[in-house]
Design a protein around this motif. Structure first.
Motif, short mmCIF file in Angstrom:
data_model
loop_
_atom_site.label_atom_id
_atom_site.label_comp_id
_atom_site.label_asym_id
_atom_site.label_seq_id
_atom_site.Cartn_x
_atom_site.Cartn_y
_atom_site.Cartn_z
N GLY A 64 0.91 -1.07 0.01
CA GLY A 64 0.11 0.06 -0.13
C GLY A 64 0.97 1.21 0.02
N ASN A 65 0.23 2.23 0.63
CA ASN A 65 1.03 3.54 0.49
C ASN A 65 2.33 3.66 1.30
OD1 ASN A 65 0.91 4.90 3.53
ND2 ASN A 65 -0.95 3.97 3.28
N HIS A 66 2.44 2.64 2.48
CA HIS A 66 3.79 2.72 2.84
C HIS A 66 4.88 2.26 1.95
CE1 HIS A 66 3.17 2.81 7.39
NE2 HIS A 66 1.94 3.07 6.85
N ALA A 77 9.57 3.72 -1.65
CA ALA A 77 10.15 3.81 -3.22
C ALA A 77 10.31 4.92 -3.53
CB ALA A 77 9.18 3.00 -4.07
N PHE A 78 9.43 6.10 -3.11
CA PHE A 78 9.74 7.40 -3.51
C PHE A 78 11.18 7.87 -2.76
CE2 PHE A 78 5.04 8.13 -4.04
CZ PHE A 78 4.94 8.31 -5.25
N ILE A 117 -0.23 10.83 -1.54
CA ILE A 117 0.34 10.31 -2.52
C ILE A 117 0.48 11.00 -4.00
CG2 ILE A 117 0.42 8.25 -4.11
CD1 ILE A 117 1.23 7.56 -1.32
N LEU A 118 -0.53 11.87 -4.06
CA LEU A 118 -0.48 12.83 -5.41
C LEU A 118 0.87 13.95 -5.26
CD1 LEU A 118 -1.25 14.17 -7.88
CD2 LEU A 118 -3.32 15.50 -6.65
N PHE A 119 0.95 14.44 -3.99
CA PHE A 119 2.01 15.23 -3.71
C PHE A 119 3.31 14.57 -3.89
CE2 PHE A 119 5.46 16.43 -1.01
CZ PHE A 119 5.75 17.96 -1.59
N ARG A 120 3.61 13.24 -3.56
CA ARG A 120 4.70 12.57 -3.75
C ARG A 120 4.96 12.46 -5.31
NH1 ARG A 120 7.60 13.80 0.33
NH2 ARG A 120 6.96 12.84 2.22
N VAL A 121 3.80 12.18 -6.08
CA VAL A 121 3.99 12.08 -7.48
C VAL A 121 4.74 13.48 -7.95
CG1 VAL A 121 2.93 11.44 -9.78
CG2 VAL A 121 2.45 10.16 -7.70
N LEU A 122 3.93 14.40 -7.75
CA LEU A 122 4.23 15.76 -8.16
C LEU A 122 5.71 16.15 -7.63
CD1 LEU A 122 1.17 17.65 -7.42
CD2 LEU A 122 1.75 16.97 -9.56
N GLU A 123 6.15 15.83 -6.35
CA GLU A 123 7.44 16.15 -6.15
C GLU A 123 8.42 15.38 -6.87
OE1 GLU A 123 9.38 16.39 -1.83
OE2 GLU A 123 8.71 14.60 -2.18
N LEU A 124 8.13 14.03 -7.23
CA LEU A 124 8.80 13.21 -8.18
C LEU A 124 9.04 13.95 -9.52
CD1 LEU A 124 10.47 10.70 -8.81
CD2 LEU A 124 8.11 9.72 -9.25
N VAL A 125 8.05 14.39 -10.17
CA VAL A 125 8.13 14.85 -11.46
C VAL A 125 8.94 16.42 -11.23
CG1 VAL A 125 6.65 16.18 -13.26
CG2 VAL A 125 5.80 14.00 -12.10
N ASP A 126 8.86 16.72 -10.29
CA ASP A 126 9.56 18.03 -10.03
C ASP A 126 11.35 17.91 -10.18
OD1 ASP A 126 10.37 20.52 -9.62
OD2 ASP A 126 10.13 20.32 -7.40
N TRP A 127 11.52 17.17 -9.24
CA TRP A 127 12.98 16.97 -9.01
C TRP A 127 13.61 16.13 -10.26
CZ3 TRP A 127 15.25 12.41 -8.55
CH2 TRP A 127 14.64 11.37 -7.80
N ALA A 155 -0.09 11.58 -12.46
CA ALA A 155 -0.24 12.60 -11.75
C ALA A 155 -1.50 13.42 -12.32
CB ALA A 155 0.90 13.78 -11.67
N ARG A 156 -1.82 13.47 -13.69
CA ARG A 156 -2.82 14.02 -14.24
C ARG A 156 -4.10 13.36 -13.83
NH1 ARG A 156 0.67 15.09 -18.58
NH2 ARG A 156 0.56 13.02 -19.37
N ASP A 157 -4.04 11.83 -13.93
CA ASP A 157 -5.26 10.94 -13.25
C ASP A 157 -5.64 11.44 -12.03
OD1 ASP A 157 -5.13 10.02 -16.02
OD2 ASP A 157 -4.33 8.22 -15.41
N MET A 158 -4.76 11.28 -11.15
CA MET A 158 -4.97 11.74 -9.75
C MET A 158 -5.47 13.19 -9.72
SD MET A 158 -1.81 9.95 -7.70
CE MET A 158 -2.49 9.91 -6.07
N LEU A 159 -5.14 14.05 -10.21
CA LEU A 159 -5.56 15.59 -10.29
C LEU A 159 -7.03 15.54 -10.83
CD1 LEU A 159 -2.54 17.58 -11.71
CD2 LEU A 159 -3.35 17.71 -9.42
N GLY A 160 -7.30 14.63 -11.62
CA GLY A 160 -8.56 14.55 -12.26
C GLY A 160 -9.70 14.18 -11.26
N TRP A 161 -9.02 12.87 -10.51
CA TRP A 161 -10.17 12.42 -9.84
C TRP A 161 -10.42 13.39 -8.56
CZ3 TRP A 161 -9.84 11.21 -4.64
CH2 TRP A 161 -10.90 10.14 -3.82
N LEU A 162 -9.05 14.14 -7.98
CA LEU A 162 -9.23 14.92 -7.00
C LEU A 162 -10.28 16.27 -7.43
CD1 LEU A 162 -8.38 15.36 -4.07
CD2 LEU A 162 -6.38 16.58 -5.03
#
Length: 529
Positions: free
Chosen positions: A176-178, A183-184, A231-241, A260-267
């Motif tokens: 799960g999220n752990h 992995a991030f 988790i969305l923040f972690r994906v965005l942070e990954l995309v960033d750096w 990230a786009r899919d998660m943003l769409g859901w949110l």
């Protein structure tokens, strides 16, 4: 004793084999402190700073040695106990996360001193190494040393050692999220210390877990809007750096941006017009970035929400007119092998009217095992039907679930939804079916319990701002917002409850309990003023 064993069997049978083997392995492996990892590698690693363009600040360290987490403040009086458990494990974890490394009014030297201090505890074994707080602290430390050009060899050596520990202790027993957070973190560690094996291992996990954990409608599979935001923040942070890293894998970066786009769409769909999220499952305000903050971060990265998605696999549906917005939960307890953040809330709903919360979940205020945690996960804390004071699903032990209610959607059209669950079948041979019909000025809810002579209660938890008045035997008034009329109600009762207003914070509110037998029709009409 036998009943407890059977409950455990009903819980464990949902686990994946990898979880069971790692549960056994973790109990048998030797306990090692951070010194073991430093001595074993016996190197003085340099590091390659990562380039973060997204910036944010925190406010956890008030002054001196006073910290505020989960709405609880504590002063350590100049000697921090990094294993302080007075307020529970989650409060202590927040202390270990070191989010305060991003607090602008704390000096760089003070932050380094705190890192060195916790390092001493980890090296001597006064504080036990645990993967989840190690992962989050390591990511915070990477951001800190990269943005402030920290050269302290003790901090760098200990950071490397924590990544070495994490590499050997990924949380396959939980998944799960752990495991995603692990992995991030390891992916960051692989790049900052140029460790190809860490990079590849983490990338493989991220590919596999993001494919599974992000559902086809963009929702995170633990079905908590709050954890979705985390988790969305972690994906965005990954995309960033990672976008700013030389030689990055274009295919992997594209994959991360798509998720990230899919998660943003859901949110974007699930978020109410006033910016709130529905607090289904383990969700609370004030824990992570708000939806608006996440949309802002994504915009800076040029990552736009996928507007083609519709709510589907996550089990949520959203309906709205000028007068109201309503989110309905017709999903299962999920995922089956990691339901720790799930609640017994099948066929529940949350309702807002003109930007104000009206019908809400009781919420999540604690992870401490006990009466409060049991209540907040129970059917009784949600806006659904409770039969004979029994939970639909066997939520127990803080984060465990035995037998689970299985939900089946039988009709799903533009303004109408019908679903049923079998959570009461084993004990009472009963099926609960609920139909929602949505129109411009009304919501109609039809509940049917397949067996007679059972005590059934339809629950409506109102926000603390709502004034609810029973009128006669079949009608209630909600301020000047709406009225609810009931057909086949036996009795209406108003009961007080504590509405979680974040962790460890409560508001006094009322729950309308509607007693019925077999069938109930509830029609909520909204005022047009």
């Amino acid at each position: 004793m036998i009943s407890k064993i059977l409950l455990l069997i009903r819980t464990v049978r949902h686990l994946k084999p990898v979880q069971i083997t790692h549960q056994l392995y973790n109990r048998l492996k030797p306990v090692r402190n951070l010194n073991w990892y430093i001595n074993k590698n016996n190197i003085q690693p340099g590091y390659i700073p990562l380039n973060f363009t997204l910036n944010y600040t925190t406010e956890n360290l008030i002054e001196g040695d006073t910290f505020n987490f989960l709405n609880i403040s504590h002063n350590f009086e100049n000697k921090i106990d990094w294993d302080y458990q007075q307020y529970g494990k989650l409060w202590n974890y927040n202390l270990q996360y070191f989010n305060f490394l991003h607090q602008p009014d704390v000096s760089s030297q003070a932050k380094q001193n705190l890192l060195i201090d916790i390092g001493l505890w980890l090296k001597t074994g006064k504080l036990k190494l645990e993967p989840y707080p190690v992962a989050l602290r390591a990511m915070n430390t990477v951001r800190f040393i990269s943005t402030e050009n920290i050269t302290n060899s003790v901090i760098i050596d200990e950071l490397y050692a924590q990544f070495a520990y994490l590499n050997r202790n990924l949380e396959y027993h939980l998944l799960g999220n752990h495991l995603l957070e692990d992995a991030f973190a390891l992916f960051m560690g692989g790049h900052i210390f140029n460790m190809p094996d860490w990079k590849q291992k983490a990338k493989n996990i991220l590919y596999r877990e993001l494919k599974e954990q992000i559902l086809n409608d963009g929702g995170h599979f633990e079905l908590s809007p709050m954890y979705h935001q985390i988790i969305l923040f972690r994906v965005l942070e990954l995309v960033d750096w990672y976008s700013n890293t030389d030689g990055h894998d274009i295919e992997f970066l594209t994959f991360a941006k798509t998720k990230a786009r899919d998660m943003l769409g859901w949110l974007q769909i699930i978020t109410f017009n006033n910016g709130d999220i529905p607090h289904f499952n383990d969700s609370a305000a004030g824990i992570t970035f708000t939806s608006q903050q996440l949309f802002g971060l994504a915009q800076k990265l040029g990552v736009n929400p996928n507007k083609q998605l519709k709510l589907a696999a996550s089990g949520y549906r959203k309906y709205g007119f000028d007068n109201y917005e309503c989110v309905v939960d017709v999903g299962a307890v999920g995922p089956s092998y990691q339901p720790g953040h799930g609640h017994s809330d099948a066929l529940s709903f949350v309702l807002y009217s003109k930007g104000l919360p009206i019908v809400v979940d009781a919420g999540t205020s604690t992870y401490q095992i006990g009466e409060k945690r049991n209540y907040e996960r129970s059917t009784n804390a949600h806006n659904t039907v409770e039969v004979e004071d029994t939970n639909q699903s066997e939520v127990w032990g803080g984060f465990r679930v035995g037998r689970r209610a299985q939900v089946t959607i039988t009709a799903d059209v533009t303004h109408s939804l019908t679903a049923l669950h079998n959570g009461y079948q084993k004990k009472f041979a009963a099926i609960h079916q609920r139909t929602f019909i949505f129109a411009e000025d009304l919501i109609q809810i039809e509940d049917t319990i397949s067996e007679e002579k059972l005590v059934c209660k339809a629950l409506f938890h109102f926000h603390s701002n709502c004034n609810v008045i029973i009128q006669g035997n079949d009608k209630v008034l909600i301020d000047n917002i709406a009225t609810i009329a009931f057909t086949n109600a036996i009795k209406l009762d108003i009961q007080k409850y504590e509405l979680a207003n974040g962790y460890n914070k409560y508001l006094s509110a009322v729950c309308l309990v509607v007693f019925f037998n077999k069938e109930l029709k509830s029609i909520m009409r909204f005022n047009n003023n």
